[in-house]
Write a protein that holds these residues in place. Sequence first.
Motif, PDB file in Angstrom:
ATOM      1  N   THR A 177      33.847  52.303  34.954  1.00  0.00           N
ATOM      2  CA  THR A 177      33.449  51.430  36.059  1.00  0.00           C
ATOM      3  C   THR A 177      33.336  52.236  37.350  1.00  0.00           C
ATOM      4  O   THR A 177      32.373  52.097  38.097  1.00  0.00           O
ATOM      5  CB  THR A 177      34.465  50.280  36.246  1.00  0.00           C
ATOM      6  OG1 THR A 177      34.494  49.502  35.055  1.00  0.00           O
ATOM      7  CG2 THR A 177      34.108  49.407  37.431  1.00  0.00           C
ATOM      8  N   VAL A 178      34.310  53.089  37.609  1.00  0.00           N
ATOM      9  CA  VAL A 178      34.274  53.924  38.821  1.00  0.00           C
ATOM     10  C   VAL A 178      33.068  54.851  38.785  1.00  0.00           C
ATOM     11  O   VAL A 178      32.352  54.999  39.777  1.00  0.00           O
ATOM     12  CB  VAL A 178      35.591  54.714  38.979  1.00  0.00           C
ATOM     13  CG1 VAL A 178      35.481  55.744  40.094  1.00  0.00           C
ATOM     14  CG2 VAL A 178      36.748  53.762  39.228  1.00  0.00           C
TER      15      VAL A 178
ATOM     16  N   LEU B 241      42.634  50.369  37.831  1.00  0.00           N
ATOM     17  CA  LEU B 241      42.389  51.184  36.643  1.00  0.00           C
ATOM     18  C   LEU B 241      42.897  50.485  35.387  1.00  0.00           C
ATOM     19  O   LEU B 241      42.855  51.045  34.312  1.00  0.00           O
ATOM     20  CB  LEU B 241      43.054  52.556  36.781  1.00  0.00           C
ATOM     21  CG  LEU B 241      42.467  53.471  37.843  1.00  0.00           C
ATOM     22  CD1 LEU B 241      43.172  54.827  37.828  1.00  0.00           C
ATOM     23  CD2 LEU B 241      40.969  53.651  37.664  1.00  0.00           C
ATOM     24  N   SER B 242      43.368  49.271  35.537  1.00  0.00           N
ATOM     25  CA  SER B 242      43.900  48.492  34.418  1.00  0.00           C
ATOM     26  C   SER B 242      42.977  47.309  34.147  1.00  0.00           C
ATOM     27  O   SER B 242      43.336  46.169  34.362  1.00  0.00           O
ATOM     28  CB  SER B 242      45.296  47.971  34.756  1.00  0.00           C
ATOM     29  OG  SER B 242      46.095  48.996  35.274  1.00  0.00           O
ATOM     30  N   LEU B 243      41.772  47.594  33.700  1.00  0.00           N
ATOM     31  CA  LEU B 243      40.792  46.543  33.479  1.00  0.00           C
ATOM     32  C   LEU B 243      40.666  46.270  31.980  1.00  0.00           C
ATOM     33  O   LEU B 243      40.143  47.093  31.244  1.00  0.00           O
ATOM     34  CB  LEU B 243      39.431  46.945  34.049  1.00  0.00           C
ATOM     35  CG  LEU B 243      39.402  47.277  35.535  1.00  0.00           C
ATOM     36  CD1 LEU B 243      38.010  47.742  35.947  1.00  0.00           C
ATOM     37  CD2 LEU B 243      39.836  46.081  36.360  1.00  0.00           C
TER      38      LEU B 243
ATOM     39  N   PRO C 167      35.822  42.568  37.539  1.00  0.00           N
ATOM     40  CA  PRO C 167      34.990  43.702  37.103  1.00  0.00           C
ATOM     41  C   PRO C 167      33.618  43.273  36.578  1.00  0.00           C
ATOM     42  O   PRO C 167      32.626  43.951  36.801  1.00  0.00           O
ATOM     43  CB  PRO C 167      35.820  44.358  36.004  1.00  0.00           C
ATOM     44  CG  PRO C 167      37.214  43.945  36.302  1.00  0.00           C
ATOM     45  CD  PRO C 167      37.142  42.591  36.935  1.00  0.00           C
ATOM     46  N   SER C 168      33.567  42.134  35.925  1.00  0.00           N
ATOM     47  CA  SER C 168      32.302  41.690  35.326  1.00  0.00           C
ATOM     48  C   SER C 168      31.245  41.335  36.368  1.00  0.00           C
ATOM     49  O   SER C 168      30.057  41.423  36.088  1.00  0.00           O
ATOM     50  CB  SER C 168      32.545  40.489  34.415  1.00  0.00           C
ATOM     51  OG  SER C 168      33.117  39.427  35.169  1.00  0.00           O
ATOM     52  N   ASN C 169      31.632  40.935  37.580  1.00  0.00           N
ATOM     53  CA  ASN C 169      30.618  40.578  38.567  1.00  0.00           C
ATOM     54  C   ASN C 169      30.557  41.534  39.758  1.00  0.00           C
ATOM     55  O   ASN C 169      29.855  41.275  40.721  1.00  0.00           O
ATOM     56  CB  ASN C 169      30.781  39.126  39.036  1.00  0.00           C
ATOM     57  CG  ASN C 169      32.013  38.898  39.879  1.00  0.00           C
ATOM     58  OD1 ASN C 169      32.798  39.808  40.116  1.00  0.00           O
ATOM     59  ND2 ASN C 169      32.202  37.675  40.328  1.00  0.00           N
ATOM     60  N   ALA C 170      31.252  42.647  39.699  1.00  0.00           N
ATOM     61  CA  ALA C 170      31.232  43.607  40.811  1.00  0.00           C
ATOM     62  C   ALA C 170      29.829  44.133  41.108  1.00  0.00           C
ATOM     63  O   ALA C 170      29.433  44.177  42.278  1.00  0.00           O
ATOM     64  CB  ALA C 170      32.200  44.749  40.542  1.00  0.00           C
ATOM     65  N   PRO C 171      29.027  44.512  40.106  1.00  0.00           N
ATOM     66  CA  PRO C 171      27.675  45.006  40.432  1.00  0.00           C
ATOM     67  C   PRO C 171      26.818  43.964  41.151  1.00  0.00           C
ATOM     68  O   PRO C 171      25.979  44.312  41.979  1.00  0.00           O
ATOM     69  CB  PRO C 171      27.077  45.352  39.062  1.00  0.00           C
ATOM     70  CG  PRO C 171      28.265  45.615  38.204  1.00  0.00           C
ATOM     71  CD  PRO C 171      29.331  44.668  38.697  1.00  0.00           C
TER      72      PRO C 171
END
Length: 128
Positions: free
Chosen positions: A65-66, A55-57, A35-39
Amino acid sequence: MAHRTILIIDEDPDHRAILVRLLRFSGYHVIEAAPSNAPDRFSSGIRPDLILCSLSLPGQCAWETVRQLHTLSEIAAVPILATTVYTTLIKRSQVQSIGCVDYIDKPFDLDGLITYVRNLLSPPAIAA
């Protein structure tokens, strides 16, 4: 036919590894991200055809995030399929209200997952 690209966003490297192997074996080009590097994946020019997002981040609100993913013009129209272990607590309408097309359960029914992904990525049937 060009390979369709799927981005997997999940904090758990084991879950990502399972999905990567399964989807690559099924013929998809797969990109994975914590999640931290998705963007950062989008700033490098990657345009997925589908996003699988847990959905369990831990440490952040996956729901947010979504929502953030939908604000990125490059991928605003890309369908997001949520993955979750909380299927008894989450309703489909809640997941859809944040912009996901649906959710699938963890642990994964591997055959069911592939069928669902194929259906999401198939062009709509043209009525005669």
